[in-house]
Design a protein around this motif. Structure first.
Motif: not given
Length: 281
Positions: A94-96, A101-102, A165-167
């Protein structure tokens, strides 16, 4: 005309159901075979049939497997090591994913590529160099000898799923939280992580199942019984009950049961998480 099309669609549907049942039967047959042989007498196994219908169900096979196989000790080690591996893989992934991505920094593309490229490296190709490194660091026959490679080889897949998914999460949510005074860590913990439940479930289950039956690294890095995992239960029974095959089948059934139960209960989360993570917004 409509009735002809309706009849044709019904036939196709029945054929499709039959094919799916046939495939499911083929996939489940090894498990059925394992359970069948674990409940019979060793002498009954040497018959002409593929499956055996025991004259009397031998529940004693499971009792012997549980009693003489040091099952609880190995199960505790497997649960502890796999749970820690899942937690650390999730935290790092999650951190990577958030960083790549952010956030905007020069080497994020290179780091993301290196993380994904980890999926191309065969896990057992690192056995010898890892053993040399662990031996020099003095961490062979410790919990770290298994945790480090389990995390390292699960991380690429975890990063790939979480970053995809984060994207799909709108950036406006994070911007609104930052305007309200949230720091980066609170944004990740309070805003991002709750929205990634499906991806987190998928990474957790796949990491757990991939590492549960791993044996090659465990037998290479571990020598004492202190941190040995569940597959060693099968290995020890092979020598202790070399002539009692039914008990060996019972040991294999007990060793496979936790992973099968987890997969059956959480199977829908795997499909949902992979499907949602594959769609980029």
């Amino acid at each position: 005309m409509n009735s002809v099309l309706s009849e044709s669609s019904k036939i196709k549907r029945r054929i499709l159901i039959f094919v799916f049942i046939l495939i499911a039967g083929i996939q489940l047959f090894p498990l059925i075979w394992l359970l069948d042989f674990s409940l019979c007498n060793s002498n009954e196994m040497f018959t002409s049939g593929i499956l055996v219908w025991p004259e009397k169900i031998q529940w004693n096979n499971y009792y012997l497997a549980f009693r003489d196989g040091n099952f609880l000790h190995y199960l505790k080690n497997s649960l502890l090591i796999n749970t820690l591996a899942v937690i650390l893989v999730l935290a790092i992934s999650i951190m990577a994913a958030f960083a790549c991505t952010r956030m905007y920094w020069k080497l994020k593309g290179l780091v993301a590529m290196l993380l994904v490229m980890g999926m191309m490296i065969p896990i057992h190709a690192t056995l010898l160099p890892n053993y040399v490194i662990y031996d020099r660091l003095g961490i062979t026959d410790t919990i770290w000898a298994l945790l480090i490679p389990y995390i390292a080889f699960s991380l690429p897949q975890g990063y790939f799923l979480t970053s995809s998914f984060m994207d799909s999460i709108p950036r406006e949510l994070e911007e609104a939280a930052l305007i309200d005074g949230c720091g980066i860590y609170r944004v990740v913990a309070i805003i991002i992580t709750p929205l990634m439940k499906s991806s987190i479930s998928t990474v957790s289950i796949m990491t757990y199942l991939n590492n549960w039956n791993e044996f090659m690294m465990a037998t290479t890095y571990l020598s004492s019984q202190k941190w040995k995992t569940l597959p060693f239960c099968i290995l020890e029974f092979t020598g202790q009950y070399s002539s009692n095959y039914a008990v060996q089948f019972a040991v294999m059934a007990l060793s496979a049961a936790p992973a099968i139960i987890v997969y059956i209960i959480l199977n829908k989360h795997i499909t949902k998480g992979v499907a949602m993570g594959a769609v980029k917004g």
